[in-house]
Enzyme design. Structure first.
Site, short mmCIF file in Angstrom:
data_model
loop_
_atom_site.label_atom_id
_atom_site.label_comp_id
_atom_site.label_asym_id
_atom_site.label_seq_id
_atom_site.Cartn_x
_atom_site.Cartn_y
_atom_site.Cartn_z
N HIS B 36 23.76 22.70 -9.79
CA HIS B 36 24.82 22.95 -10.78
C HIS B 36 26.17 23.16 -10.08
O HIS B 36 27.20 22.70 -10.54
CB HIS B 36 24.50 24.20 -11.60
CG HIS B 36 23.24 24.12 -12.39
ND1 HIS B 36 22.10 24.80 -12.05
CD2 HIS B 36 22.93 23.42 -13.51
CE1 HIS B 36 21.14 24.55 -12.93
NE2 HIS B 36 21.62 23.71 -13.83
N LEU B 183 16.42 20.53 -6.23
CA LEU B 183 16.67 21.85 -6.82
C LEU B 183 16.48 21.79 -8.33
O LEU B 183 16.86 20.82 -8.98
CB LEU B 183 18.09 22.32 -6.48
CG LEU B 183 18.38 22.56 -5.00
CD1 LEU B 183 19.73 23.27 -4.85
CD2 LEU B 183 17.28 23.39 -4.34
N ARG B 186 13.43 25.52 -12.56
CA ARG B 186 11.99 25.78 -12.67
C ARG B 186 11.36 26.11 -11.31
O ARG B 186 10.27 26.69 -11.27
CB ARG B 186 11.28 24.58 -13.30
CG ARG B 186 11.55 24.46 -14.80
CD ARG B 186 10.64 23.46 -15.45
NE ARG B 186 10.83 23.43 -16.90
CZ ARG B 186 11.79 22.77 -17.51
NH1 ARG B 186 12.65 22.06 -16.81
NH2 ARG B 186 11.89 22.82 -18.83
#
Lengths: 259, 259
Positions: B36, B183, B186
């Site tokens: 992210h 990545l 979860r």
């Protein structure tokens, strides 16, 4: 008045409008009549720029014969738009508007299954999907829809709310002929005899009686009835008059009486 | 940095941005990691205003246990956004974003049924519907999605094209851990043993062999395999490692070999 056939021409034209100017859109399937004219006039009155789309949307026709028979009166439509001061007509073909060939769609799971939705499977998926496309392309401040298609109007308003689309949906009163038949492009397809008979539809629909009784009165008058049902403050109905399917709706009083 | 919980606060804030300023959006479900972070950095770099949404979208979870177990790390997410120079976080709740309680949805009829779609019924309806809402609310010039969710990226791009949404979808390279595991939020849920074992997933997936053979190798390594399949220039796979479902994809060479 611009006539824009391609998405790219439309987008170029749309992008040149400064953000200070308000834009209205009247989405139609062409075959324009005085009902559409009233939408165009309201749009013209309330916006700096008045646009209209003419597109017979195949994805909302569950009946291919109905689609094939849908009237095409482009030259008359063009003239009406010009006379009413429309700034631009958007007149795309299927491949332009459906680059995905309808792989992507918008649907609704409750209201769309009632009334006309119960008789025309997939109809409202097609309506909502094409309206989403047209609204995103035209980016209007306001879009104008007739109250004659009451269920459609509720669904379009709901879609705009659910997806936070930056547009106001304006519902406009049904325009009627002198004998009170709601104007519709499908009226053109009625035989003279059926056209006279069709006047019984709004007359009987306004009877102050339970919906089931009104349905029986319509049948007694020789119509094949799809439904008569009260929905969101209106008594809505769909019937077949000869080969032609007609819909209409009238406001209910709080006590269940009609205006 | 603004934290905006309600639609109305978000809209007010968004409407105050002048049209001359470009806006980027990173839609996320929170539990932010370096993947992210790379989206946020690209967004920050390419736009005047950098926004992010944090919303664990229930409509894309076909498995209620998976939804209940989804990590919630708001305070850490907030800090990461602040450190990366995000201008505003949109952090709505379900009722704000779904005033229609998911009566309206966007769906796709082909690609959404393949790969993950075949194993997670309704998943991509939920993804597309929430992305449509978020894009209409944030009205970004660019929106950033990770290539790790390759099928999702293709579907979001397709939706934007089909509905003529005025936004550019930017796909960003998958970020990997030192052992090459992609990545994912979860990954936090893997036990230490399973986390070590999971390194076998990208390693085996990069084997230059037919997809069926790769699936057998993954099974031999103790993974339960949902699929291994080549799709739009990528070899895509989903497996279960312990209780956790993991997905990944790698580019294919023209000859069918991996990079």
């Amino acid at each position: 008045m611009k006539i824009l056939n391609s998405i790219s021409a439309w987008q170029k034209w749309r992008n040149a409008i400064p953000p200070t100017q308000s834009v209205g859109l009247v989405p139609t399937m062409g075959a324009l009549h005085a009902g559409h004219q009233s939408l165009i006039r309201r749009c013209r009155q309330e916006n700096d720029i008045c646009t209209i789309s003419l597109f017979v949307n195949p994805t909302q026709f569950n009946d291919q014969e109905d689609l094939a028979n849908y009237p095409n009166t482009f030259e008359a439509d063009r003239k009406l738009c010009e006379d009413e001061g429309v700034d631009a007509i958007f007149f795309p073909d299927y491949n332009e508007l459906y680059p995905d060939d309808y792989r992507y769609r918008v649907s609704e799971s409750e209201v769309s299954r009632l009334l006309c939705g119960a008789h025309r499977p997939g109809h409202f998926d097609g309506v909502l999907s094409v309206v989403m496309k047209l609204l995103n392309l035209a980016r209007p401040d306001r879009a104008y829809f007739g109250e004659k298609d009451w269920q459609q109007l509720q669904l379009v308003k709901g879609m705009v709310e659910a997806f936070f689309m930056p547009v106001t949906i304006v519902g406009c009163p049904t325009v009627r002929d002198t004998d009170q038949l709601a104007l519709s492009s499908r009226n053109f397809r009625l035989s003279q005899v059926d056209r006279q008979k069709a006047a019984g539809f709004p007359r009987i629909l306004s009877t102050q009686a339970p919906a089931e009784q009104v349905a029986r009165l319509l049948e007694a008058d020789g119509f094949a009835v799809d439904y008569v049902q009260d929905f969101k403050g209106r008594r809505c109905a769909a019937i077949h008059c000869g080969e032609v399917r007609l819909i209409d709706n009238l406001p209910l009083y709080e006590k269940g009486e009609h205006i």
